[in-house]
Design an enzyme around this catalytic site. Structure first.
Site, PDB file in Angstrom:
ATOM      1  N   HIS A  75      -9.275   1.283   5.009  1.00 22.29           N
ATOM      2  CA  HIS A  75      -7.965   1.409   5.648  1.00 22.29           C
ATOM      3  C   HIS A  75      -8.106   2.336   6.859  1.00 22.29           C
ATOM      4  CE1 HIS A  75      -3.836   2.495   6.450  1.00 22.29           C
ATOM      5  NE2 HIS A  75      -3.524   1.359   5.869  1.00 22.29           N
ATOM      6  N   SER A 104       3.794  -2.451  10.150  1.00 25.95           N
ATOM      7  CA  SER A 104       5.239  -2.551  10.348  1.00 25.95           C
ATOM      8  C   SER A 104       5.811  -3.904   9.893  1.00 25.95           C
ATOM      9  CB  SER A 104       5.624  -2.256  11.806  1.00 25.95           C
ATOM     10  OG  SER A 104       5.274  -0.921  12.129  1.00 25.95           O
ATOM     11  N   ASN A 149       0.873  -1.173   0.000  1.00 25.76           N
ATOM     12  CA  ASN A 149       0.000   0.000   0.000  1.00 25.76           C
ATOM     13  C   ASN A 149       0.909   1.221   0.000  1.00 25.76           C
ATOM     14  OD1 ASN A 149      -1.759   2.074   0.482  1.00 25.76           O
ATOM     15  ND2 ASN A 149      -2.348   1.403   2.545  1.00 25.76           N
ATOM     16  N   TRP A 150       0.924   1.895  -1.125  1.00 29.03           N
ATOM     17  CA  TRP A 150       1.853   3.036  -1.241  1.00 29.03           C
ATOM     18  C   TRP A 150       1.333   4.303  -0.585  1.00 29.03           C
ATOM     19  CZ3 TRP A 150       3.535   2.454  -7.118  1.00 29.03           C
ATOM     20  CH2 TRP A 150       4.395   1.354  -7.214  1.00 29.03           C
ATOM     21  N   LYS A 151       0.086   4.291  -0.177  1.00 23.19           N
ATOM     22  CA  LYS A 151      -0.508   5.483   0.461  1.00 23.19           C
ATOM     23  C   LYS A 151      -0.271   6.708  -0.428  1.00 23.19           C
ATOM     24  CE  LYS A 151       0.089   3.066   4.773  1.00 23.19           C
ATOM     25  NZ  LYS A 151       0.187   3.091   6.223  1.00 23.19           N
ATOM     26  N   GLY A 179       3.035   1.973  10.705  1.00 24.93           N
ATOM     27  CA  GLY A 179       4.025   3.042  10.581  1.00 24.93           C
ATOM     28  C   GLY A 179       4.759   3.362  11.869  1.00 24.93           C
ATOM     29  N   GLU A 199      -6.447   4.693   7.949  1.00 24.20           N
ATOM     30  CA  GLU A 199      -6.233   6.128   7.697  1.00 24.20           C
ATOM     31  C   GLU A 199      -7.491   6.755   7.091  1.00 24.20           C
ATOM     32  OE1 GLU A 199      -2.585   5.530   5.557  1.00 24.20           O
ATOM     33  OE2 GLU A 199      -1.701   4.815   7.417  1.00 24.20           O
ATOM     34  N   GLU A 204      -5.074  -5.057  10.409  1.00 21.45           N
ATOM     35  CA  GLU A 204      -4.006  -4.082  10.643  1.00 21.45           C
ATOM     36  C   GLU A 204      -4.278  -3.348  11.951  1.00 21.45           C
ATOM     37  OE1 GLU A 204      -2.011  -2.844   6.670  1.00 21.45           O
ATOM     38  OE2 GLU A 204      -3.716  -1.537   7.000  1.00 21.45           O
ATOM     39  N   GLY A 257       3.122  -1.237   4.083  1.00 19.47           N
ATOM     40  CA  GLY A 257       3.240   0.168   3.717  1.00 19.47           C
ATOM     41  C   GLY A 257       4.681   0.519   3.374  1.00 19.47           C
ATOM     42  N   GLY A 258       5.401   1.080   4.339  1.00 15.83           N
ATOM     43  CA  GLY A 258       6.748   1.609   4.108  1.00 15.83           C
ATOM     44  C   GLY A 258       7.694   0.669   3.380  1.00 15.83           C
TER      45      GLY A 258
HETATM   46  P1  13P Z   1       3.436   0.115   7.446  1.00 23.76           P
HETATM   47  O1  13P Z   1       3.872  -1.174   6.822  1.00 23.76           O
HETATM   48  O2  13P Z   1       4.194   1.304   6.929  1.00 23.76           O
HETATM   49  O3  13P Z   1       3.364   0.037   8.934  1.00 23.76           O
HETATM   50  O4  13P Z   1       1.913   0.384   6.950  1.00 23.76           O
HETATM   51  C1  13P Z   1       1.002  -0.647   7.056  1.00 23.76           C
HETATM   52  C2  13P Z   1      -0.230  -0.269   6.327  1.00 23.76           C
HETATM   53  O5  13P Z   1      -0.965   0.618   6.734  1.00 23.76           O
HETATM   54  C3  13P Z   1      -0.537  -0.970   5.074  1.00 23.76           C
HETATM   55  O6  13P Z   1      -1.824  -0.696   4.656  1.00 23.76           O
END
Ligand code: 13P
Length: 252
Positions: A96, A213, A10-12, A174, A98, A168, A234-235
């Site tokens: 998600h 994470s 997920n590149w956000k 994050g 967020e 999640e 994510g990251g």
């Molecule tokens: P991180 O892997 O950066 O913690 O993010 C997880 C996430 O929100 C994937 O949707």
């Protein structure tokens, strides 16, 4: 019945179109590498990057990060499912954390989006998970139960054939504080139980991912748990090298 392993980035709100293009070109190798290991891989770029990434690497699962539950109309700033389908996009994240916390998405909104995606023959990747406060109060399972019950209400066992669920925990996103594999399995096993109660044996086909994470160093421990079929990352999904390490470390 074997569920194929699934790794989704997920590149956000990261990567311009040009940056997404660079990744997409490099992902051709990643797709071959993942195929050898029987792992399905995908990324969720911003809306702007979707078409470019899908065109460069049609083998990659390319998902949107959000969609409207409506097909068209006066909804300024939204993107409709037919617009995604027209550019070959068949997957979409829903709910998600967020989107839930910054944009007020509720379980009812998620339900409407999931129904609209299924009606359009798309794959919803439905995200659930508790906040730190809820975790500390021991409310994790109650929160997840409500997210699953309302988010998936009105769906039949046939409807959920292609559904993917991601657990999640918000406190792990994050933050570098990944949930232990025991916690992740406990909640993913609970989600499977809820799915079984609603959808019978089709629950065995639904892939459940862990997210929060996830890094190359810890990805394998999650995948070795019985109810965790992959990861939503994510990251660590942004750089090609790190994505490759995730695939490599999941193993065969
Ligand atoms: P991180 O892997 O950066 O913690 O993010 C997880 C996430 O929100 C994937 O949707």
């Amino acid at each position: 019945m074997g569920r194929k392993k699934l790794l989704v980035g997920n590149w956000k709100m990261n990567k311009t179109i040009l940056e997404a293009e660079v990744f997409a070109k490099a992902s051709l190798d990643l797709s071959a590498f993942a195929e050898q290991r029987e792992i399905e891989i995908g990324v969720c770029p911003t809306f702007l990057g979707l078409k470019t990434v899908k065109e460069i690497n049609p083998k990659l699962i390319v998902g949107a990060q959000n969609c409207s539950e409506f097909d068209h109309g006066a909804y300024t700033g939204e993107i409709a499912i037919p617009m995604l389908k027209e550019i070959g996009i068949n997957w979409c994240l829903v709910g998600h954390s967020e989107r839930r916390s910054y944009y007020g998405e509720t379980n009812e909104h998620c339900n409407a989006k999931i129904k609209a995606l299924i009606a359009a023959d798309m794959v919803p990747l439905y995200c659930v998970g508790e906040t730190l406060d809820q975790f500390e109060k021991g409310e994790t399972k109650a929160v997840v139960e409500e997210q699953i019950r309302i988010g998936l209400s009105g769906l039949s066992a046939d409807d959920v054939r292609n559904l993917v669920v991601a657990y999640e925990p918000v406190w792990s996103i994050g933050t570098g504080k990944n949930a232990s594999k025991e916690i992740a399995q406990d909640v993913c096993g609970y989600i499977r139980k809820l799915l079984r109660a609603s959808f019978g044996e089709n629950a065995e086909k639904i892939r459940i991912l862990y997210g929060g994470s996830v890094k190359p160093v810890n990805v394998k421990e999650y995948l070795s748990e019985p109810d965790i079929d992959g990861a939503l990352v994510g990251g660590a999904s942004l750089a090609v090298e790190s994505f490759r390490e995730l695939i490599a470390n999941i193993g065969e």
